[in-house]
Motif scaffolding. Structure first.
Motif, mmCIF file in Angstrom:
data_model
loop_
_atom_site.group_PDB
_atom_site.id
_atom_site.type_symbol
_atom_site.label_atom_id
_atom_site.label_comp_id
_atom_site.label_asym_id
_atom_site.label_seq_id
_atom_site.Cartn_x
_atom_site.Cartn_y
_atom_site.Cartn_z
ATOM 1 N N UNK A 1 19.554 -13.835 -29.529
ATOM 2 C CA UNK A 1 19.956 -12.789 -28.606
ATOM 3 C C UNK A 1 19.916 -11.456 -29.346
ATOM 4 N N UNK A 2 19.830 -10.367 -28.627
ATOM 5 C CA UNK A 2 19.731 -9.057 -29.270
ATOM 6 C C UNK A 2 20.441 -8.020 -28.408
ATOM 7 N N UNK A 3 21.043 -7.041 -29.078
ATOM 8 C CA UNK A 3 21.724 -5.958 -28.369
ATOM 9 C C UNK A 3 21.701 -4.707 -29.226
ATOM 10 N N UNK A 4 21.770 -3.534 -28.607
ATOM 11 C CA UNK A 4 21.863 -2.309 -29.405
ATOM 12 C C UNK A 4 23.206 -2.249 -30.094
ATOM 13 N N UNK A 5 23.223 -1.676 -31.284
ATOM 14 C CA UNK A 5 24.478 -1.474 -31.989
ATOM 15 C C UNK A 5 25.269 -0.374 -31.290
ATOM 16 N N UNK A 6 26.529 -0.205 -31.685
ATOM 17 C CA UNK A 6 27.355 0.829 -31.081
ATOM 18 C C UNK A 6 26.694 2.199 -31.208
ATOM 19 N N UNK A 7 26.646 2.927 -30.093
ATOM 20 C CA UNK A 7 26.074 4.274 -30.026
ATOM 21 C C UNK A 7 24.562 4.313 -30.264
ATOM 22 N N UNK A 8 23.921 3.162 -30.317
ATOM 23 C CA UNK A 8 22.470 3.123 -30.490
ATOM 24 C C UNK A 8 21.784 3.271 -29.133
ATOM 25 N N UNK A 9 20.653 3.944 -29.109
ATOM 26 C CA UNK A 9 19.891 4.125 -27.872
ATOM 27 C C UNK A 9 18.768 3.099 -27.743
ATOM 28 N N UNK A 10 18.723 2.139 -28.652
ATOM 29 C CA UNK A 10 17.651 1.145 -28.619
ATOM 30 C C UNK A 10 17.742 0.269 -27.370
ATOM 31 N N UNK A 11 16.575 -0.094 -26.844
ATOM 32 C CA UNK A 11 16.470 -1.045 -25.733
ATOM 33 C C UNK A 11 15.624 -2.206 -26.257
ATOM 34 N N UNK A 12 16.255 -3.127 -27.019
ATOM 35 C CA UNK A 12 15.489 -4.141 -27.751
ATOM 36 C C UNK A 12 15.087 -5.344 -26.908
ATOM 37 N N UNK A 13 13.952 -5.926 -27.263
ATOM 38 C CA UNK A 13 13.488 -7.155 -26.633
ATOM 39 C C UNK A 13 12.811 -8.022 -27.687
ATOM 40 N N UNK A 14 13.180 -9.301 -27.730
ATOM 41 C CA UNK A 14 12.564 -10.250 -28.659
ATOM 42 C C UNK A 14 11.182 -10.612 -28.141
ATOM 43 N N UNK A 15 10.168 -10.494 -29.001
ATOM 44 C CA UNK A 15 8.792 -10.749 -28.563
ATOM 45 C C UNK A 15 8.226 -12.062 -29.095
ATOM 46 N N UNK A 16 8.582 -12.442 -30.316
ATOM 47 C CA UNK A 16 8.051 -13.683 -30.881
ATOM 48 C C UNK A 16 8.806 -14.033 -32.148
ATOM 49 N N UNK B 1 23.431 -6.892 -18.274
ATOM 50 C CA UNK B 1 22.812 -6.920 -19.595
ATOM 51 C C UNK B 1 21.433 -7.566 -19.520
ATOM 52 N N UNK B 2 20.405 -6.755 -19.546
ATOM 53 C CA UNK B 2 19.047 -7.274 -19.500
ATOM 54 C C UNK B 2 18.092 -6.241 -20.039
ATOM 55 N N UNK B 3 16.888 -6.671 -20.342
ATOM 56 C CA UNK B 3 15.850 -5.757 -20.787
ATOM 57 C C UNK B 3 14.811 -5.643 -19.697
ATOM 58 N N UNK B 4 14.107 -4.530 -19.675
ATOM 59 C CA UNK B 4 13.075 -4.332 -18.664
ATOM 60 C C UNK B 4 11.724 -4.359 -19.345
ATOM 61 N N UNK B 5 10.879 -5.234 -18.915
ATOM 62 C CA UNK B 5 9.532 -5.325 -19.457
ATOM 63 C C UNK B 5 8.583 -5.348 -18.276
ATOM 64 N N UNK B 6 7.825 -4.279 -18.118
ATOM 65 C CA UNK B 6 6.977 -4.165 -16.936
ATOM 66 C C UNK B 6 7.849 -3.948 -15.720
ATOM 67 N N UNK B 7 7.697 -4.780 -14.705
ATOM 68 C CA UNK B 7 8.509 -4.640 -13.490
ATOM 69 C C UNK B 7 9.571 -5.718 -13.397
ATOM 70 N N UNK B 8 9.671 -6.577 -14.437
ATOM 71 C CA UNK B 8 10.602 -7.697 -14.383
ATOM 72 C C UNK B 8 11.810 -7.458 -15.271
ATOM 73 N N UNK B 9 12.967 -7.882 -14.794
ATOM 74 C CA UNK B 9 14.165 -7.862 -15.620
ATOM 75 C C UNK B 9 14.307 -9.233 -16.270
ATOM 76 N N UNK B 10 14.328 -9.251 -17.591
ATOM 77 C CA UNK B 10 14.423 -10.497 -18.323
ATOM 78 C C UNK B 10 15.689 -10.491 -19.165
ATOM 79 N N UNK B 11 16.211 -11.685 -19.415
ATOM 80 C CA UNK B 11 17.361 -11.816 -20.290
ATOM 81 C C UNK B 11 16.987 -11.344 -21.683
ATOM 82 N N UNK B 12 17.902 -10.638 -22.344
ATOM 83 C CA UNK B 12 17.641 -10.249 -23.726
ATOM 84 C C UNK B 12 17.662 -11.465 -24.643
ATOM 85 N N UNK B 13 18.300 -12.551 -24.215
ATOM 86 C CA UNK B 13 18.313 -13.788 -24.992
ATOM 87 C C UNK B 13 16.983 -14.502 -24.831
ATOM 88 N N UNK B 14 16.578 -15.197 -25.892
ATOM 89 C CA UNK B 14 15.322 -15.945 -25.869
ATOM 90 C C UNK B 14 15.530 -17.309 -26.503
#
Length: 388
Positions: free
Chosen positions: A73-88, A110-123
């Protein structure tokens, strides 16, 4: 369907403590299925970072060296503007393992946006098996900054199916998932459990149960928790943490085999190693006055946890509160001795406990309120939810 209430979480849940090794919210008020967290930074906008982790056969058990599921799973740290997604995930030999993201329940933000789909940040990723030798296999999880974002992130690792947080997927976990069947993160009955949500998509259904069955027998002793305990008997004033001893012994628990280091300005660092069950004992020297020790631990999974314990004051002349030092008065004419009575209240023997915890992302709706003192690697304090 087994409708019995699941066995409550036990071994991996930290105890409430009076000390804090930095601040971080927990998943569901306990460690749960999360067993490690590693911080990282996406340095360039839209860039990628590779985070290493090691699978050491001494810290994991499998079902005959067969493939098993690992949750990341992944999340931005406190005050971070990152929008992280696990790719591989990159294998020890440089190959790439695909990861599976589930479509996220819109009730959970809590989700990430990739293209037009909302996916779980967990993989979920299928690990081919544990190494056949004593040497650990080193993998890398690749994380990308979506929507041209960058910043510090926290990468968490969990054991899919370990709904009770025991560290091993067993029948009790399957029962816990069955109990929470057909509930979602927006459930108001209290039956939904984040740890029973195997793929962390906000909905518990047969898919979660089937995924958990694939991990039956898989276990790990890697722990996101460091504990530190100073016995009250070493303190003349346990409430204010005052001692008249020039050194105190600290006992605690961490990942088995982890290196545990205590350091304080003006004093050489002292180091020990947690034993095969994760327990450690260390003697730390004290300077006269206030002593503030930093604590760090590193384990074979490549997880590092840092923090600090509440200060300890060393006063060689200190006595217990309410204690009067006995004095002797002698008469010149009549040799008599009078001794001032000593009132010595016995302090309540309440152990001082420090709990340092590494734990990743929390859902938007958490069934159990966070109640545990925690530790964050380096700069992290409180994990926010992430809105896609």
């Amino acid at each position: 369907m087994n409708s019995s209430r699941p066995t409550p979480r036990q071994p991996r849940k930290p105890t409430l403590s009076t000390e804090r090794l930095e601040d971080r919210q927990m998943l569901t008020g306990g460690v749960g299925s999360t067993f490690a967290i590693i911080p990282a930074t996406i340095s360039k906008a839209g860039g990628q970072v590779a985070v290493s982790f090691a699978l050491d056969p001494k810290l994991f058990t499998d079902k005959g060296n067969k493939p098993f599921l690992l949750g990341i799973d992944v999340a931005p740290n406190t005050n971070s503007t990152a929008n992280p997604m696990i790719t591989s995930v990159t294998t020890p030999k440089g190959g790439h393992l695909g990861v599976t993201h589930s479509t996220f329940n819109p009730k959970v933000t809590r989700s990430g946006v990739q293209g037009t789909s909302k996916l779980s940040t967990a993989a979920l990723v299928t690990i081919p098996g544990l190494p056949k030798t004593a040497k650990a296999d080193v993998y890398k999880v690749n994380v990308k900054g979506l929507t041209q974002t960058s910043g510090s992130i926290l990468v968490g690792f969990y054991l899919p199916g370990n709904a009770t947080g025991s560290g091993t997927v067993n029948q009790a976990d399957l029962n816990a998932i069955r109990y929470a069947m057909n509930t979602s993160a927006s459930d108001t009955t209290g039956k939904y459990s984040f740890d029973a949500d195997t793929n962390r998509n906000g909905i518990i259904n047969m898919q979660d149960l089937n995924l958990a069955k694939k991990n039956l027998g898989i276990g790990t002793t890697v722990s996101p928790v460091i504990s530190a305990n100073v016995a009250p008997s070493m303190m003349v004033d346990p409430t204010n943490r005052i001692t008249n001893l020039s050194s105190v012994t600290v006992t605690g628990a961490a990942t088995p085999g982890a290196t545990v280091t205590y350091s304080e300005t003006g004093e050489p660092a002292v180091t020990t190693t947690a034993n095969a069950t994760g327990n450690y004992s260390i003697n730390i020297p004290l300077l006269t006055g206030v002593n503030s020790y930093n604590v760090s631990t590193s384990d074979a999974f490549k997880q590092v946890i840092t923090g600090s314990i509440n200060s300890i004051t060393y006063n060689p002349n200190a006595t217990a509160p309410g204690t009067t030092t006995p004095t002797t008065t002698t008469s010149i004419t009549t040799p008599t001795t009078s001794t001032t009575p000593t009132a010595t209240p016995t302090p309540t023997p309440t152990a001082t406990t420090t709990t340092a915890t590494a734990s990743p992302m929390i859902p938007a709706t958490t069934p159990t309120a966070p109640t545990t003192a925690t530790t964050t690697p380096t700069t992290a304090t409180t994990l926010p939810t992430k809105t896609g």
